[in-house]
Design an enzyme around this catalytic site. Structure first.
Site, mmCIF file in Angstrom:
data_model
loop_
_atom_site.group_PDB
_atom_site.id
_atom_site.type_symbol
_atom_site.label_atom_id
_atom_site.label_comp_id
_atom_site.label_asym_id
_atom_site.label_seq_id
_atom_site.Cartn_x
_atom_site.Cartn_y
_atom_site.Cartn_z
ATOM 1 N N ARG A 1 2.700 -1.486 12.623
ATOM 2 C CA ARG A 1 1.385 -1.095 12.120
ATOM 3 C C ARG A 1 0.286 -1.442 13.124
ATOM 4 O O ARG A 1 -0.659 -0.704 13.308
ATOM 5 C CB ARG A 1 1.126 -1.803 10.783
ATOM 6 C CG ARG A 1 -0.298 -1.651 10.299
ATOM 7 C CD ARG A 1 -0.489 -2.173 8.904
ATOM 8 N NE ARG A 1 -0.447 -3.629 8.842
ATOM 9 C CZ ARG A 1 -0.352 -4.321 7.711
ATOM 10 N NH1 ARG A 1 -0.253 -3.691 6.566
ATOM 11 N NH2 ARG A 1 -0.350 -5.629 7.722
ATOM 12 N N TYR B 1 -8.031 -15.438 11.833
ATOM 13 C CA TYR B 1 -6.830 -15.543 12.672
ATOM 14 C C TYR B 1 -7.159 -16.129 14.056
ATOM 15 O O TYR B 1 -6.325 -16.774 14.673
ATOM 16 C CB TYR B 1 -6.141 -14.180 12.820
ATOM 17 C CG TYR B 1 -5.281 -13.830 11.609
ATOM 18 C CD1 TYR B 1 -4.254 -14.684 11.190
ATOM 19 C CD2 TYR B 1 -5.492 -12.655 10.890
ATOM 20 C CE1 TYR B 1 -3.470 -14.365 10.081
ATOM 21 C CE2 TYR B 1 -4.708 -12.335 9.786
ATOM 22 C CZ TYR B 1 -3.700 -13.195 9.397
ATOM 23 O OH TYR B 1 -2.908 -12.893 8.304
ATOM 24 N N ASP C 1 -3.127 -15.417 -3.979
ATOM 25 C CA ASP C 1 -4.040 -16.067 -3.027
ATOM 26 C C ASP C 1 -3.823 -17.570 -3.096
ATOM 27 O O ASP C 1 -3.670 -18.244 -2.087
ATOM 28 C CB ASP C 1 -5.509 -15.777 -3.376
ATOM 29 C CG ASP C 1 -5.874 -14.312 -3.156
ATOM 30 O OD1 ASP C 1 -5.200 -13.633 -2.371
ATOM 31 O OD2 ASP C 1 -6.851 -13.858 -3.795
ATOM 32 N N GLU D 1 -6.323 -3.557 -2.021
ATOM 33 C CA GLU D 1 -6.897 -4.845 -1.624
ATOM 34 C C GLU D 1 -8.163 -4.596 -0.776
ATOM 35 O O GLU D 1 -8.169 -3.692 0.061
ATOM 36 C CB GLU D 1 -5.851 -5.573 -0.778
ATOM 37 C CG GLU D 1 -6.099 -7.026 -0.633
ATOM 38 C CD GLU D 1 -4.890 -7.721 -0.033
ATOM 39 O OE1 GLU D 1 -4.260 -7.157 0.869
ATOM 40 O OE2 GLU D 1 -4.600 -8.836 -0.464
ATOM 41 N N ARG E 1 -2.122 -7.156 -4.970
ATOM 42 C CA ARG E 1 -2.274 -8.618 -4.959
ATOM 43 C C ARG E 1 -3.222 -9.138 -6.037
ATOM 44 O O ARG E 1 -3.894 -8.371 -6.719
ATOM 45 C CB ARG E 1 -2.790 -9.114 -3.623
ATOM 46 C CG ARG E 1 -1.756 -9.258 -2.570
ATOM 47 C CD ARG E 1 -2.318 -10.204 -1.503
ATOM 48 N NE ARG E 1 -1.572 -10.108 -0.275
ATOM 49 C CZ ARG E 1 -0.383 -10.636 -0.125
ATOM 50 N NH1 ARG E 1 0.164 -11.289 -1.113
ATOM 51 N NH2 ARG E 1 0.227 -10.505 1.017
ATOM 52 N N SER F 1 0.844 -1.215 0.000
ATOM 53 C CA SER F 1 0.000 0.000 0.000
ATOM 54 C C SER F 1 0.870 1.253 0.000
ATOM 55 O O SER F 1 0.561 2.224 -0.688
ATOM 56 C CB SER F 1 -0.926 0.060 1.211
ATOM 57 O OG SER F 1 -1.206 -1.198 1.691
HETATM 58 N N1 DCP Z 1 -4.539 -12.506 3.611
HETATM 59 C C1 DCP Z 1 -4.710 -13.884 3.675
HETATM 60 N N2 DCP Z 1 -4.963 -14.569 2.524
HETATM 61 C C2 DCP Z 1 -5.012 -13.944 1.336
HETATM 62 C C3 DCP Z 1 -4.811 -12.564 1.245
HETATM 63 C C4 DCP Z 1 -4.570 -11.861 2.409
HETATM 64 O O1 DCP Z 1 -4.651 -14.469 4.762
HETATM 65 N N3 DCP Z 1 -5.272 -14.660 0.253
HETATM 66 C C5 DCP Z 1 -4.344 -11.748 4.862
HETATM 67 C C6 DCP Z 1 -2.910 -11.424 5.204
HETATM 68 C C7 DCP Z 1 -3.021 -10.132 5.956
HETATM 69 C C8 DCP Z 1 -4.262 -9.465 5.392
HETATM 70 O O2 DCP Z 1 -5.011 -10.487 4.752
HETATM 71 O O3 DCP Z 1 -3.253 -10.412 7.326
HETATM 72 C C9 DCP Z 1 -3.936 -8.334 4.443
HETATM 73 O O4 DCP Z 1 -3.088 -8.846 3.472
HETATM 74 P P1 DCP Z 1 -1.842 -8.181 2.773
HETATM 75 O O5 DCP Z 1 -0.564 -8.762 3.149
HETATM 76 O O6 DCP Z 1 -2.115 -8.336 1.337
HETATM 77 O O7 DCP Z 1 -1.948 -6.646 3.077
HETATM 78 P P2 DCP Z 1 -1.016 -5.704 3.897
HETATM 79 O O8 DCP Z 1 -1.878 -4.546 4.316
HETATM 80 O O9 DCP Z 1 -0.273 -6.446 4.972
HETATM 81 O O10 DCP Z 1 0.023 -5.248 2.808
HETATM 82 P P3 DCP Z 1 1.087 -4.073 2.828
HETATM 83 O O11 DCP Z 1 1.434 -3.763 4.259
HETATM 84 O O12 DCP Z 1 2.225 -4.642 2.040
HETATM 85 O O13 DCP Z 1 0.425 -2.936 2.165
#
Ligand code: DCP
Length: 243
Positions: free
Chosen positions: A180, A80, A122, A56, A117, A34
């Site tokens: 975060r 989770y 996925d 996302e 993503r 992001s």
């Molecule tokens: N997630 C998951 N399975 C998926 C896609 C995502 O379990 N198929 C989970 C992982 C994270 C949450 O969803 O807990 C958000 O996913 P991302 O890693 O894509 O998003 P972030 O906000 O962590 O990305 P970044 O910090 O790089 O922007």
């Protein structure tokens, strides 16, 4: 005759669709996807004019509207908290929400669409990882696998022109994730991040795309060419496929 001949507007919209480039930004939890996308948008006015960023749909996963008018539920949190129970439900909903989002942004005016993503990560990263963790049963994995290819091959909008991979070590992701402090992710371990990391590396760096994926991505009508990783944006990103 009017019904048969597309109007000029329709023809222009079709042409715009054909010329549009779609790239998916991939990387581990908290790799900085992001942040990368926001910085790109802020970096220049010219870029902002040509890019449509599709974040996302995490907020959708956190807010499942109750059809009986009750409080919304948080599926990310439920996953989770009780991964064995909710891993399949969650991955199924992730797919559907991504599909809806990809469709919604399909007609955007910008010539370059950047999606955070994809359904490919996925499947190649998260679904594999939750199966290895025994949060997805053999039967659930078989169900996911049985609909994935037929559904994706019917929906051209889901197949990107390329991937941008933001690689970061599991330790860096852990540090950023803790900083975060997204409530739902409190129990995510370094081991889980390390597994997600190696799945990203296997999938994107070794070029180990599955034959079906290669077939989808190299469909001649989409005019794609396989490229070597080329350090596309900065030193931690690679673009694997491009027009
Ligand atoms: N997630 C998951 N399975 C998926 C896609 C995502 O379990 N198929 C989970 C992982 C994270 C949450 O969803 O807990 C958000 O996913 P991302 O890693 O894509 O998003 P972030 O906000 O962590 O990305 P970044 O910090 O790089 O922007």
């Amino acid at each position: 005759a009017d019904l048969e001949t597309p109007s000029q507007d329709q023809a222009e919209a079709e042409q715009r669709k054909r010329n549009k480039v779609t790239l998916c930004v991939e990387g581990n939890i908290s790799a900085g996807k992001s942040t990368f996308l926001q910085k790109l948008l802020k970096s220049s006015v010219e870029l902002r004019d040509i890019i449509e960023v599709v974040p996302e749909p995490v907020d959708k996963w956190q807010n499942i509207q109750d059809t009986n008018g009750g409080q919304p539920s948080n599926l990310l949190e439920a996953f989770y908290r009780n991964p064995e129970r909710y891993a399949y439900t969650f991955q199924n909903y992730v797919f559907v929400t991504r599909l809806m989002q990809a469709k919604d942004s399909e007609d955007c005016a910008a010539p370059l669409r950047l999606l955070e993503r994809s359904v490919f990560s996925d499947r190649m990263v998260f679904v594999r990882a939750v199966h290895e963790a025994k949060w997805l049963s053999e039967m659930e994995l078989s169900i996911y696998d049985s609909w994935f290819d037929p559904v994706v091959s019917q929906l051209q909008g889901l197949v990107p022109d390329g991937f941008i991979y933001l690689a970061a070590s599991p330790e860096t992701c852990m540090r950023r994730m803790s900083a975060r402090g997204r409530g739902e992710e409190g129990g995510v371990s370094l081991d889980y991040l390390a597994n997600l990391h190696s799945k990203h590396e296997e999938w994107l760096r070794s070029g180990a795309l599955r034959p079906e994926e290669l077939q989808l991505l190299s469909d001649p009508s989409r005019n794609l060419t396989q490229l070597q990783p080329n350090g596309f944006v900065g030193n931690s990103a690679s673009c694997y496929y491009s027009r």
